[in-house]
Every structure is written in structure tokens, then in C-alpha cells.
Design a protein around this motif. Structure first.
Motif, PDB file in Angstrom:
ATOM      1  N   UNK A 159       0.795  -1.244  -0.085  1.00  0.00           N
ATOM      2  CA  UNK A 159       0.079  -0.087   0.097  1.00  0.00           C
ATOM      3  C   UNK A 159       0.934   1.096   0.009  1.00  0.00           C
ATOM      4  N   UNK A 160       2.023   1.151   0.917  1.00  0.00           N
ATOM      5  CA  UNK A 160       2.970   2.335   0.830  1.00  0.00           C
ATOM      6  C   UNK A 160       3.435   2.627  -0.479  1.00  0.00           C
ATOM      7  N   UNK A 161       3.989   1.522  -1.008  1.00  0.00           N
ATOM      8  CA  UNK A 161       4.619   1.737  -2.572  1.00  0.00           C
ATOM      9  C   UNK A 161       3.443   2.518  -3.346  1.00  0.00           C
ATOM     10  N   UNK A 162       2.416   1.729  -3.367  1.00  0.00           N
ATOM     11  CA  UNK A 162       1.323   2.064  -4.254  1.00  0.00           C
ATOM     12  C   UNK A 162       0.944   3.473  -4.071  1.00  0.00           C
ATOM     13  N   UNK A 163       0.778   3.930  -2.812  1.00  0.00           N
ATOM     14  CA  UNK A 163       0.462   5.322  -2.611  1.00  0.00           C
ATOM     15  C   UNK A 163       1.302   6.308  -3.110  1.00  0.00           C
ATOM     16  N   UNK A 164       2.641   6.142  -2.549  1.00  0.00           N
ATOM     17  CA  UNK A 164       4.038   6.816  -3.226  1.00  0.00           C
ATOM     18  C   UNK A 164       3.988   6.963  -4.641  1.00  0.00           C
ATOM     19  N   UNK A 165       4.111   5.753  -5.241  1.00  0.00           N
ATOM     20  CA  UNK A 165       4.105   5.778  -6.431  1.00  0.00           C
ATOM     21  C   UNK A 165       3.165   6.580  -7.332  1.00  0.00           C
ATOM     22  N   UNK A 166       1.893   6.499  -6.817  1.00  0.00           N
ATOM     23  CA  UNK A 166       1.005   7.310  -7.624  1.00  0.00           C
ATOM     24  C   UNK A 166       1.101   8.771  -7.314  1.00  0.00           C
ATOM     25  N   UNK A 167       1.527   8.997  -5.908  1.00  0.00           N
ATOM     26  CA  UNK A 167       1.945  10.506  -5.970  1.00  0.00           C
ATOM     27  C   UNK A 167       2.838  10.872  -7.132  1.00  0.00           C
ATOM     28  N   UNK A 168       3.868  10.223  -7.118  1.00  0.00           N
ATOM     29  CA  UNK A 168       4.833  10.469  -8.034  1.00  0.00           C
ATOM     30  C   UNK A 168       4.659  10.478  -9.386  1.00  0.00           C
ATOM     31  N   UNK A 169       3.766   9.692  -9.812  1.00  0.00           N
ATOM     32  CA  UNK A 169       3.076   9.561 -11.242  1.00  0.00           C
ATOM     33  C   UNK A 169       2.721  10.994 -11.507  1.00  0.00           C
ATOM     34  N   UNK A 170       1.658  11.408 -10.607  1.00  0.00           N
ATOM     35  CA  UNK A 170       0.795  12.721 -10.565  1.00  0.00           C
ATOM     36  C   UNK A 170       2.134  13.532 -10.669  1.00  0.00           C
ATOM     37  N   UNK A 171       2.871  13.724 -10.065  1.00  0.00           N
ATOM     38  CA  UNK A 171       3.994  14.628 -10.178  1.00  0.00           C
ATOM     39  C   UNK A 171       4.705  14.806 -11.387  1.00  0.00           C
ATOM     40  N   UNK A 172       5.123  13.519 -11.847  1.00  0.00           N
ATOM     41  CA  UNK A 172       5.980  13.278 -13.036  1.00  0.00           C
ATOM     42  C   UNK A 172       5.370  13.548 -14.375  1.00  0.00           C
ATOM     43  N   UNK A 219      -3.556   6.376 -15.171  1.00  0.00           N
ATOM     44  CA  UNK A 219      -2.691   5.583 -14.347  1.00  0.00           C
ATOM     45  C   UNK A 219      -2.714   5.244 -12.852  1.00  0.00           C
ATOM     46  N   UNK A 220      -3.533   6.172 -12.336  1.00  0.00           N
ATOM     47  CA  UNK A 220      -3.908   5.872 -11.003  1.00  0.00           C
ATOM     48  C   UNK A 220      -4.818   4.612 -10.965  1.00  0.00           C
ATOM     49  N   UNK A 221      -5.685   4.736 -12.027  1.00  0.00           N
ATOM     50  CA  UNK A 221      -6.598   3.469 -11.945  1.00  0.00           C
ATOM     51  C   UNK A 221      -6.016   2.342 -12.295  1.00  0.00           C
ATOM     52  N   UNK A 222      -5.315   2.342 -13.293  1.00  0.00           N
ATOM     53  CA  UNK A 222      -4.534   1.094 -13.758  1.00  0.00           C
ATOM     54  C   UNK A 222      -3.556   0.619 -12.378  1.00  0.00           C
ATOM     55  N   UNK A 223      -3.008   1.285 -11.731  1.00  0.00           N
ATOM     56  CA  UNK A 223      -2.068   1.141 -10.853  1.00  0.00           C
ATOM     57  C   UNK A 223      -2.771   0.469  -9.572  1.00  0.00           C
ATOM     58  N   UNK A 224      -4.013   1.287  -9.060  1.00  0.00           N
ATOM     59  CA  UNK A 224      -4.716   0.494  -8.019  1.00  0.00           C
ATOM     60  C   UNK A 224      -5.136  -0.675  -8.533  1.00  0.00           C
ATOM     61  N   UNK A 225      -5.578  -0.710  -9.744  1.00  0.00           N
ATOM     62  CA  UNK A 225      -6.335  -1.953 -10.041  1.00  0.00           C
ATOM     63  C   UNK A 225      -5.271  -3.209  -9.789  1.00  0.00           C
ATOM     64  N   UNK A 226      -4.197  -2.904 -10.306  1.00  0.00           N
ATOM     65  CA  UNK A 226      -2.965  -3.912 -10.288  1.00  0.00           C
ATOM     66  C   UNK A 226      -2.708  -4.193  -9.247  1.00  0.00           C
ATOM     67  N   UNK A 227      -2.477  -3.186  -8.115  1.00  0.00           N
ATOM     68  CA  UNK A 227      -2.180  -3.584  -6.856  1.00  0.00           C
ATOM     69  C   UNK A 227      -3.286  -4.392  -6.169  1.00  0.00           C
ATOM     70  N   UNK A 284      -3.794   8.239  -1.840  1.00  0.00           N
ATOM     71  CA  UNK A 284      -3.122   7.402  -0.735  1.00  0.00           C
ATOM     72  C   UNK A 284      -4.004   7.089   0.390  1.00  0.00           C
ATOM     73  N   UNK A 285      -4.691   7.804   1.063  1.00  0.00           N
ATOM     74  CA  UNK A 285      -5.815   7.762   1.766  1.00  0.00           C
ATOM     75  C   UNK A 285      -6.615   6.500   1.462  1.00  0.00           C
ATOM     76  N   UNK A 286      -7.062   6.661   0.395  1.00  0.00           N
ATOM     77  CA  UNK A 286      -7.913   5.659   0.110  1.00  0.00           C
ATOM     78  C   UNK A 286      -7.463   4.194  -0.113  1.00  0.00           C
ATOM     79  N   UNK A 287      -6.023   4.016  -0.667  1.00  0.00           N
ATOM     80  CA  UNK A 287      -5.594   2.998  -0.586  1.00  0.00           C
ATOM     81  C   UNK A 287      -5.294   2.361   0.697  1.00  0.00           C
TER      82      UNK A 287
END
Lengths: 785, 335
Positions: free
Chosen positions: A316-329, A624-632, A681-684
Motif C-alpha cells: 500500500x505504501x509503495x502504491x500510494x507513493x508511486x501514484x503520488x510520484x506519477x501525478x508529479x511526473x 495511471x492511478x486507476x491502472x495502478x490501483x487495480x493492479x495492486x 493514498x488515503x483511499x489505498x
């Protein structure tokens, strides 16, 4: 898999710690190299307009400073005031960064008087190097100015109470602080009881902002202090504050170090982003530490506690941080160098949270002496007795039960529609005149109003290039006629305050050739007539560069400048669409009118770049968030449940910006995009906890209750910690920061509400398979409620 | 159970309300329309070359790029009329409240039959610039301009050429009635006719080659001329003899009128001179700014209107204080 990673970290903790210290030292060194300043070239987008500006660099107009000297009583036509004008012009010419060939006022050698004599044309400077001293000299100066409407109304206001001095900067690395200081010196030197100095310009603006850098840093420090105090109040355990604090600092050092490695600078205006990331680091770290204490009570020893925590929170941590990161990237998609820098720099900064929270934190907890289990147990029970805990485990949980779930979802949909409608008004670009970075009441914005009242539109030029592609092409009557027609059309636009082009120069000369008869302020009828006028202009003692702003070296290109009432999004939209319409209907043969240069051209290019890509970034971020979360979670349903509250928050952000008259800009877009992405993040965490609890308990309601009272409480409070910290920004003189502070607090608050209410409601309604399945897989018949 | 649920909702609502009231946007403070910069009417973008008062509150002005504007309320509001041309218009005159003419570059002659609401082009025999118009009535109109052009219309629609082409600019034409008229122009030329333009005779200019810009006659005998560098001439025998008057200015004057005992003249750099003794002696007056002025007119309610560059349109009721209708407050004179 996670178990093995966890075990590895715990086992080799000394090694990990040493590696950490080494990296930290390295990054600290790199971080010390990072300059905190704005870099103007970074703000220039890749766009047809900016390409045009590069091609016709000689015309200038995109990076200007405008100074207006105004008197209260009397007029400027007295020796002391005129001397001030010359003095300011000289100072400006020698200011570092200023192109001394592009300083204009009645007090520079370049601005000349056109004298028609029996010998031909003469060009003495209007008033250089010395001001007129006798009454006759002053009258002569007045005559020379009033008879030339390129000067009367442009460099001297119509009521003769104000004079304009403008200068252009080279577009490259500038020392904004030094420039600000130098300009302020001009101001203080020339102000007296009867005289006021007004200053406007982007370079000066950034100087003002860097002037307030100290205040900005102070506010940020206060923010951190505020967050720490709140953390203390919430956790009531020293190590749950200090470890996150250290984590936050480490992330900062690593993040800055990364930026140092890349060789980038940090623009003070975007400091809100690393603060956001640091707040997230704090939050993740608190969550992590809290979980360690929970597991410690259950397992009795720190090693197992850490292992369990890592294995539960790694994904969950990774997922949250990476989705943050993708948003920024994704910000880096916008073709503006600043966006690329922000995207890359802060993406890396965000990723450091992974290492610091998921690897460093457990290692630290392993090294510091553990508290007695009994103590931690007591702490936990006391936390549970707190009203805070009861709010979450009972009230929040109950609010969403049963039919309320549908009500909540219904309300969510209604709000989404409302916000969606309001957000349609959200604009890209500035909404008010002046600068949105500062308050309306700030001196800068007041100066802008004042300068505009003396010289309408002169600070917002829109330049249209006329390219004939043939040397001497501009002297053809068709070209000049086309320019006059275009200027006449522009004058009918309510946004246009005035226009100027070389035609006006030629007309002026013509008038002088006909004994100053104003009816001869017209273009000569024949090509020869025009050409001979131009020839006179060039030949009569003109110095190289005198007419650079009007035409290029081989006279193949010239320009028309429209002075606009401001550079707000609406004004630019209206003017550009009118221009495009007019130009498309022009019958063109052998010459081309090209948009757009000048200050307004640059703003238009920036707005278009942002607008074009903003939608794409939103879509990609959601996708990407949708994909990532679904994947996770290995479930499309999970992705959906997580995305929906996010969508609502996004609409709310746009609606808020629309209501508060905050435009989407290079500065605001990263913040609003990142603020939205951070919410998932919160949701995850919550969803992940619901699943975990369900695995054990087998009952949906019980699982939700447990999840809300643990993860729910944690994310809420850490979110509120940030809202509180950000509240300090309201006190910043820089309106941009208080705007962003408010934006962040609202969006974060919405994320919290969405996570606490909408997400469980969706879970209750959809009864997703991925959660239900986990129970039967774990064979949980043993743990029936 | 139910009660605790209710309490929770109550707290939530209170929290949101508190946030809402505290927050400027939600409490409605920031929902104002964005700040607008108000520049007022943008007449300053135009240069006006001719102005005529029609009736008490109606004024018509013409200028660059084919601009024709009309105000029906004493200048507070102006409408841009469609002229159908995009070239400079230099003079506008009416024979009554409905019928009017305007002339300009490229031989442009326009006419209106509805008080200026709509205009149409008349066929002009030449393409030379026409600088000045004199309308005695709808059957007696003259226009002059470059290349020694003198045009005459006896029906308000068609035109005949009354001169031979000569390399002189005729700046101004003035007819007191259908027979008696004068022309002032470049190189100090003064022409006079007593038969409605069939014959034009030169008159002697004591200033020789100084270009003359404006001419006005009170009746067939008493007249004034202004020219470059502030020169003023007057005559009391129809121009057989012109004498120079003492002028308070050295700036070129483009327009002169003497109505009753008051004389008004305007020119370059916002120059304004006036006479209180019927045009014999002249004093310096003051205008609110330095824009050039080329044309003036007098309305039935005693106002003098003047038009010029940078969108200048002023009026005065007492010859001292000039008001711009664009701003309604009295503009103080320059200190």
C-alpha cells in the motif's frame, strides 16, 4: 514476497543504516549546491509564438520593465523633473541584464526629434544628454513632443503629468534580487513630495517575490512546527513524532540532493510542492510507526513488529507513493522547461519517501531501545479511550451504515455535478489585471493600475509580425495599406488601447513634410513616396539600432503592436480570436501576418501550452492511478472505488479555482494536479486495511469499523495536520501562496471526507469481490463474528 | 445507536458551516466579478478632423480611417456610424438637420439624408484628396483639396470641376452665400469668387508664401485668415486688402470663427486663442491638453465644440472652461 523483503531488511539492519548515512551525506553535499531562484528562460514554452519571438529577436517586447515617473502638481516640464527622467534612463541602461539598446524614454539618445530642414531630415536627440534649462529650451522640447504622437501619449502622458521609461532585459539568467534592489534604488532616489515612481514588469515581479523569500521560509518553518505540534497532540508518543520528523528531513535532503545532481534550481514559487511531499512523508512515517507499535503489542518483540509492518504496508505504501510520484511526473509533459524541472525533481523527491519510510523507519525502530510492551499496551488502550478514537470507531462508522450509504453516494454525485458545472468556468491564465502572485492591494498591482491610467495598454503589448520575406519588402504600398487596415480593425476591439507600427512613423514624417498639417498624418500615395520616407528616416543621421523595434536589417519584416488593456485570459482569448478571424479573411499576396510576440504573445503561448496539456495530464493521471490501483489490488473494482472520490476532489478543485478567481497557470497547475493525486493514498490505506480486517473477521461491517478506527483515524489526522500547517500560509504577502494554501486545505479536507464516507459507502454498495474472496481464501470460517 | 449517528451528522454539519463561514469564498466574499480596468470611452484612439453641431444636443465628428461618430445627448454617448470607406475624412457639413456631406482622401465624398444615421458615397469626378467643404444649402456646395481642386455641386449629388489642375494645396473653402466664396491654401494663395465659382481671382497676401490654413467671413466684406506660425490676417472689404493682426501665438492655426463679438481660433499643440472684440485683438486661451485641434463648430445652445487629435472633443460654454464630454467633471486648466 513482502515477507522476504521485510526479513532481509530486519536482518541486515546495520548495513542498511550505514548505507543510509553514506547516501545522506552525499545528498547533503549535492543539496548545498541548489540555488533558490526563478529562472526566466524556464518559463518560456515551446510554441509557435516563442519560435517567432526567437526569429525576430530584434523586435523585443517580451521581458520589459516599465517605470513611470509622475508629478502631483504641475507637469513634468521643468528642469529637475526632466533631469530625473534622463537619470533614470541612464541608470536603467547600465543595469546588469538590461539591453542598453532597448531602453526608451524622452531622455535617451535614441529617441529623436524629426526635423525637416532645407537640407533634408535631421535627427537630433529629443533631450540628451542634458535636460533643457531655459524657458525657450523647455518650450522647444514641448513642441517637439506634442507634435509627435509617437511620443505625446506614449512617453509623456496626455495630461503631461507623467513620463514613461521602459527597458528590456536579455532573456537569460538574471539576478532578480539585485535587479529588484537596483530598481528600488531608482524609486527611492527619485521620489519626493511631489513625485512618485511606479514600476512594473515580470523581472521586477520575480524580484519582489525573491525579496519575500525570507518571509516564505519563515512561514514554511512555522508550518513544520505546526505540523509537529499537531503530531504530538495526536500520537502522544515521542518517537512517533521524532522518527517522522527525521524522516521528513531526510527526504528533504535526499530530494534536494537529487535536484543538485540534476543541476536544477528551485523556483521559490513552487516551494509548496516539496512541502506537500514532506507532509506526506511525515504522514506515511506516522502511519508506519503507529502500525509498528500496534504489532509490537500483539507480537511482543520489535523485530517481528517491524517485519509484520513492512509486509503489510510495503505494497500500500509503495502504491500510494508511486501514484503520488506519477501525478508529479506527468507535469513534465507540458512543454515548458519549468514544468519539466518540477516534474522530474519532485518525482524523484517523492520516491525518496519509499526508501526513507519503508526501509529507514523500521531500521530506526530496531535500533532505538524499545519501550516496555506494557507501556505501549497502555498507550494503545489510552488512545482507544480518547474521544478521537470513539469518533472514528463509532460515529464515523455508523454514519455510513445501511441506507446512508446510498444517501452518501447520491450526495456525492449531486456535488460532482454542481462542481462540474462551476468548474466549466475555470480559466487558464490570469483572471485579474496585474499579477495573480500578489495581492490586489500590493504595491506592485497598485502600480500597474496607476501606470495603466497614465498610459493605457502600454505595458501589455501584443506584437504581430509582418513578414514579406523579401529585402525592402515592407515599403510596398500594399503591405503598408494592409497594416493600416489591420490597425484600424484592431482599434475597434474593446480590448485594444492603441496600436503602433512603422506606418505611424512614416505618417509622422509625412505630416512634417507638409508643414505639420495633421491632415497629412497619412501614408504617401505611392510606393516611391513611402520608400523615400523610409529612406529619409534611415539616412538622416539615424544610428544603427534606432529603428530596430520597427524593422529588421534587410527591411523584409516589420510589425504591428496592439496595446491591450491587460493580459487576462479573457482579453487574450478575445483579441487573438478576432485577429485570427481577420487575418484569415485577408487576401494576402507576398506577405504574411504572423501571431504573436511581445509580452502578450508570451502569455498567450504559455496559456495555450498549459491548456492543451492540462486535460491530457488529468486523463493520464486518472488512468495511471486507476491502472495502478487495480493492479495492486488485482481488481478493477478496487481501481474504480479509489478513482471515484478522486474524481470528485478534482472537480471540486477546479470549481474552487473558478469561484476564487484563481487561474490555472504554470504555478498553480502543478499544485492542483499534485493535490488531487495525493488523495488516493488515503483511499489505498483504508481499502487495504478493510481487506486485511475482512480476511480475519469475515464480516464487512466489522472490517469497515476496524479499518476506519485504525487507518481511517490515522489518515484523517495526518491529513488534518497538513491542513493546519498550511493554514499559516494565509499570512503570506504572496497571494499565490495563500491561494495555494487554501486550495490545499480544501482539497485535502475533501480527500478525507471522501475516504471516510464515500469509499466505505461504495464498498458497502458494491460488495467487491476482491475483498469477499480474500476471506474464503484464508478459510476464515474459524473467525465468525 | 440512532442518537450517536445523529450527533455525528450534527458535528459534521457544524464543522462544515464553521469552515464555510470562515472561508472567504464560501461566504461569498470572493465571488465578485474580476477587477476591470476602466479606460472610459476610447475616443482617444481616433484623430478627428471635422466637427459639426446639429441642433441642441447633436454633434457629428469625422476623422481617420473613415470614422464618423455622432452623439445625440450632448456628447455623453457616441455611436460610430458606418461610412462605407476606410480612408481619412476631413470635413463634414450639413445643410439642415437631415442632409449632410463629408469629404476626404482619394476624392471621397459621402452624403447622408437621415441626419447621419446612414451614409453613401457620391460619385466624385476626381481621386484627389479633398480637404475642406462649404455648404451654403443643398444646392450650393463647394469642396477643395490637393492639386488645386475646386468642386462644385448644384444639386447635392453631382459635381463639376471649377478649376485647372495646379500644384497647390487648397486648404480651406468658405462661402457666405451662393455667390461669394474664398479659398486659402499653400504658398499663401488666396482666391475669391463673386459668381459662385465660375470665376476665381487671386487676392494679395501680405505674408507672401506663408501657407494659409483657414478662412472665415462674417459677411461678404469682413473676414479672417489664419496660417502657419500663428499668423492672422483680416479684411473688411471682401479681401481686396488683407492686413496682418497681432497674434498672441506662434503656433499654426487651423481653424477660425468669429461669431458676434467673440472670435475663436484653434491649432497645433492645443493652441487656442480668442477675441472679445469681434476679431480685432486676440489673446491666448488655454486648452486642457496639447493635442492639435483642426475644427470647431457652434451649437444653438451657445456651446463651442472643438475636435482634434488623440480623440479630442471638447466643448465650452464660456470660452474659458473646457469640458470633455467623455468625463463629466470639469477639467481644470493646466497650472
Amino acid at each position: 514476497m513482502t515477507k522476504r523483503i521485510a526479513e532481509f531488511i530486519v536482518k541486515h539492519r546495520l548495513l542498511v543504516l550505514l548505507a543510509f548515512i553514506a547516501f545522506t551525506l552525499f545528498f547533503a553535499y549535492e543539496a548545498s549546491k541548489v540555488p533558490f531562484r526563478t529562472n526566466f528562460p524556464d518559463l518560456i514554452p515551446k510554441h509557435a509564438y516563442t519560435d517567432l519571438a526567437k526569429k525576430f529577436e530584434g523586435f523585443g517586447g517580451s521581458n520589459r520593465v516599465t517605470i513611470t515617473l509622475a508629478v502631483k502638481e504641475g507637469d513634468i516640464f521643468n528642469t529637475p523633473t526632466l533631469a530625473k527622467i534622463i537619470d533614470i534612463s541612464n541608470t536603467l541602461q547600465f543595469m546588469p541584464g538590461v539591453d542598453r539598446n532597448k531602453v526608451y524614454s524622452i531622455g535617451v539618445s535614441k529617441i529623436k526629434n524629426f526635423k525637416v530642414t532645407t537640407e533634408g531630415l535631421e535627427f537630433p536627440s529629443l533631450m540628451y544628454p542634458d535636460p533643457p534649462k531655459t524657458r525657450e529650451e523647455i518650450e522647444q522640447l514641448k513642441q517637439n513632443i506634442f507634435r509627435n504622437n509617437l511620443y505625446y501619449g506614449r512617453f509623456v502622458s496626455i495630461d503631461t503629468k507623467a513620463a514613461l521609461i521602459s527597458g528590456e532585459f536579455f532573456v537569460r539568467d538574471l539576478n532578480y534580487k539585485a535587479t529588484y534592489k537596483a530598481l528600488e534604488e531608482i524609486r527611492t532616489k527619485n521620489t519626493d513630495k511631489n513625485t512618485t515612481v511606479y514600476i512594473e514588469g515580470d523581472t521586477y515581479l520575480y524580484g519582489v517575490i525573491s525579496h519575500y523569500l525570507n518571509q516564505t521560509i519563515l512561514i514554511f518553518a512555522l508550518t513544520l512546527v505546526g505540523m509537529i505540534i499537531a503530531a504530538f497532540w495526536f500520537t502522544r508518543m515521542a518517537r512517533l513524532v521524532f522518527v517522522p520528523l527525521i524522516s521528513m528531513l531526510l527526504c528533504g535532503i535526499w530530494g534536494l540532493g537529487g535536484i543538485g545532481l540534476l543541476g536544477f534550481n528551485i523556483d521559490p514559487l513552487v516551494l509548496v510542492i516539496p512541502l506537500l511531499i514532506s507532509a506526506r512523508a511525515l504522514s506515511h512515517s506516522i502511519q508506519f510507526g503507529w502500525r509498528v507499535q500496534e504489532e509490537y503489542v500483539i507480537h511482543g518483540n520489535i523485530k517481528s513488529a517491524c517485519e509484520k509492518t513492512i509486509s503489510s504496508l510495503l505494497y500500500p505504501g509503495l502504491a500510494g507513493i508511486i501514484t503520488d510520484g506519477i501525478g508529479i511526473l506527468l507535469i513534465a509533459i507540458i512543454p515548458v522547461p519549468l514544468m519539466f524541472k518540477i516534474g522530474l525533481s519532485f518525482f524523484m523527491w517523492a520516491l525518496t519517501v519509499i526508501f526513507v519510510v519503508l526501509i529507514f523507519n523500521p531500521v530506526i525502530y530496531l535500533f532505538i531501545p524499545a519501550l516496555a510492551v506494557k507501556k505501549v499496551d497502555m498507550w494503545q488502550k489510552m488512545q482507544e479511550k480518547r474521544w478521537l478514537d470513539r469518533v472514528f470507531s463509532q460515529q464515523v462508522f455508523k454514519m455510513g451504515k445501511g441506507r446512508n450509504a446510498w444517501a452518501i453516494v447520491g450526495l456525492g454525485i449531486a456535488l460532482a455535478v454542481a462542481a462540474g458545472l462551476i468548474s466549466l468556468n475555470a480559466k487558464v491564465g490570469d483572471i485579474q489585471p496585474g499579477s495573480p502572485l500578489l495581492q490586489e492591494t500590493s504595491r506592485y498591482n497598485q502600480d500597474v493600475m496607476k501606470i495603466n491610467s497614465f498610459f493605457p495598454g502600454l505595458i501589455d503589448p501584443l506584437m504581430i509580425v509582418v513578414d514579406t520575406k523579401n529585402p525592402d519588402g515592407i515599403s510596398q504600398p500594399e503591405v503598408m495599406k494592409a497594416m493600416i487596415d489591420f490597425q484600424s480593425y484592431l482599434m475597434t476591439r474593446p480590448e485594444v488601447m492603441g496600436t503602433v507600427s512603422i506606418v505611424d512613423l512614416v505618417k509622422n514624417l509625412n505630416m512634417k513634410l507638409y508643414e505639420n498639417n495633421p491632415k497629412y498624418y497619412v501614408l504617401p500615395n505611392t510606393s516611391q513616396g513611402i520608400y523615400s520616407n523610409l529612406f529619409l528616416l534611415q539616412g538622416g543621421g539615424a544610428e544603427p539600432g534606432d529603428f530596430d523595434q520597427y524593422y529588421n536589417d534587410d527591411l523584409s519584416a516589420t510589425n504591428v503592436v496592439a496595446f491591450l488593456k491587460d493580459h487576462t485570459a479573457n482579453t487574450i482569448e478575445e483579441v487573438l480570436s478576432s485577429c485570427k478571424q481577420y487575418l484569415s479573411q485577408m487576401k494576402i499576396k507576398g506577405y504574411e501576418f504572423k501571431l504573436a510576440m511581445g509580452r502578450v504573445g508570451l502569455v498567450a503561448a504559455t496559456n495555450e501550452s498549459v491548456e492543451l496539456h492540462q486535460f491530457m495530464i488529468s486523463v493520464l493521471a486518472f488512468g495511471s492511478t486507476f491502472l495502478f490501483c487495480s493492479l495492486f489490488f488485482q481488481s478493477w473494482m478496487a481501481g474504480l472505488i479509489l478513482i471515484l472520490p478522486l474524481g470528485l476532489a478534482n472537480l471540486f478543485t477546479l470549481a474552487y479555482m473558478s469561484l476564487a478567481s484563481v487561474g490555472l497557470s504554470l504555478q498553480t497547475l502543478p499544485v492542483s494536479t499534485i493535490a488531487v493525486g495525493v488523495g488516493v493514498d488515503y483511499g489505498i490505506y483504508l481499502l487495504s486495511r478493510i481487506k486485511e480486517e475482512f480476511e480475519i473477521l469475515g464480516d464487512m461491517e466489522a472490517a469497515i469499523q476496524r479499518a476506519i478506527s485504525t487507518s481511517g483515524q490515522a489518515v484523517t489526522v495526518t491529513g488534518l495536520i497538513m491542513v493546519l500547517g498550511v493554514g499559516f500560509w494565509n499570512f503570506s504577502t504572496i497571494k499565490f501562496q495563500s491561494d495555494m494554501g487554501l486550495l490545499l486545505s480544501i482539497v485535502t479536507f475533501l480527500h478525507i471526507l471522501g475516504t471516510l464516507f464515500i469509499l466505505p459507502a461504495l464498498v458497502r454498495i458494491f460488495k467487491p469481490g476482491f475483498i469477499l474472496k480474500s476471506y474464503s481464501i484464508k478459510g476464515g470460517d474459524q473467525n465468525l463474528k | 445507536m440512532k442518537r450517536s449517528g445523529f450527533t455525528a451528522w450534527l458535528w459534521l454539519v457544524i464543522f462544515i458551516l464553521v469552515l464555510g463561514i470562515g472561508h472567504p469564498v464560501l461566504s461569498g466574499q470572493d465571488i465578485k466579478s474580476p477587477v476591470q480596468l476602466d479606460f472610459g470611452p476610447r475616443l482617444y484612439l481616433y484623430n478627428f478632423y471635422g466637427i459639426i453641431a446639429l441642433g441642441e444636443n447633436k454633434v457629428c465628428a469625422v476623422g481617420n480611417s473613415g470614422t464618423i461618430i455622432i452623439s445625440e445627448d450632448g456628447g455623453k454617448n457616441w455611436q460610430i456610424q458606418k461610412s462605407g470607406v476606410d480612408t481619412e475624412l476631413f470635413d463634414v457639413r450639413f445643410s439642415d438637420s437631415q442632409k449632410g456631406w463629408a469629404v476626404g482622401r482619394e476624392g471621397t465624398i459621402l452624403r447622408t439624408d437621415d441626419g447621419g444615421k446612414s451614409w453613401y458615397s457620391l460619385k466624385s469626378p476626381l481621386e484627389t484628396t479633398l480637404l475642406s467643404l462649404s455648404v451654403v444649402d443643398e444646392n450650393n456646395i463647394w469642396a477643395v483639396g490637393e492639386w488645386g481642386t475646386i468642386l462644385h455641386s448644384a444639386d447635392g449629388k453631382t459635381w463639376e470641376i471649377q478649376n485647372e489642375k495646379v500644384d497647390k494645396i487648397y486648404q480651406k473653402v468658405f462661402f457666405t452665400d451662393s455667390m461669394h466664396g474664398w479659398i486659402a491654401g499653400e504658398f499663401g494663395v488666396i482666391l475669391h469668387t463673386e459668381d459662385g465659382g465660375t470665376n476665381w481671382k487671386p487676392q494679395i497676401n501680405p505674408l507672401e508664401n506663408v501657407t494659409l490654413f483657414s478662412i472665415f467671413f462674417k459677411d461678404t466684406q469682413t473676414g479672417w485668415i489664419t496660417g502657419m506660425d500663428g499668423h492672422i490676417l483680416s479684411t473688411d472689404n471682401g479681401g481686396a486688402k488683407w492686413t496682418e493682426l497681432k497674434s498672441p501665438t506662434t503656433k499654426t492655426m487651423f481653424d477660425i470663427n468669429v461669431i458676434g463679438n467673440t472670435g475663436w481660433a484653434f491649432g497645433l499643440e492645443g493652441t487656442y486663442i480668442l477675441s472679445k472684440d469681434g476679431g480685432i485683438t486676440w489673446d491666448q486661451g488655454r486648452m486642457p491638453n496639447f493635442s492639435w485641434l483642426t475644427s470647431s463648430t457652434f451649437s444653438k445652445d451657445g456651446k463651442c465644440w472643438v475636435a482634434g487629435g488623440n480623440g479630442t472633443i471638447w466643448f465650452t460654454e464660456d470660452g474659458q472652461n473646457w469640458q470633455s464630454p467623455l468625463k463629466l467633471s470639469l477639467l481644470s486648466s493646466r497650472k
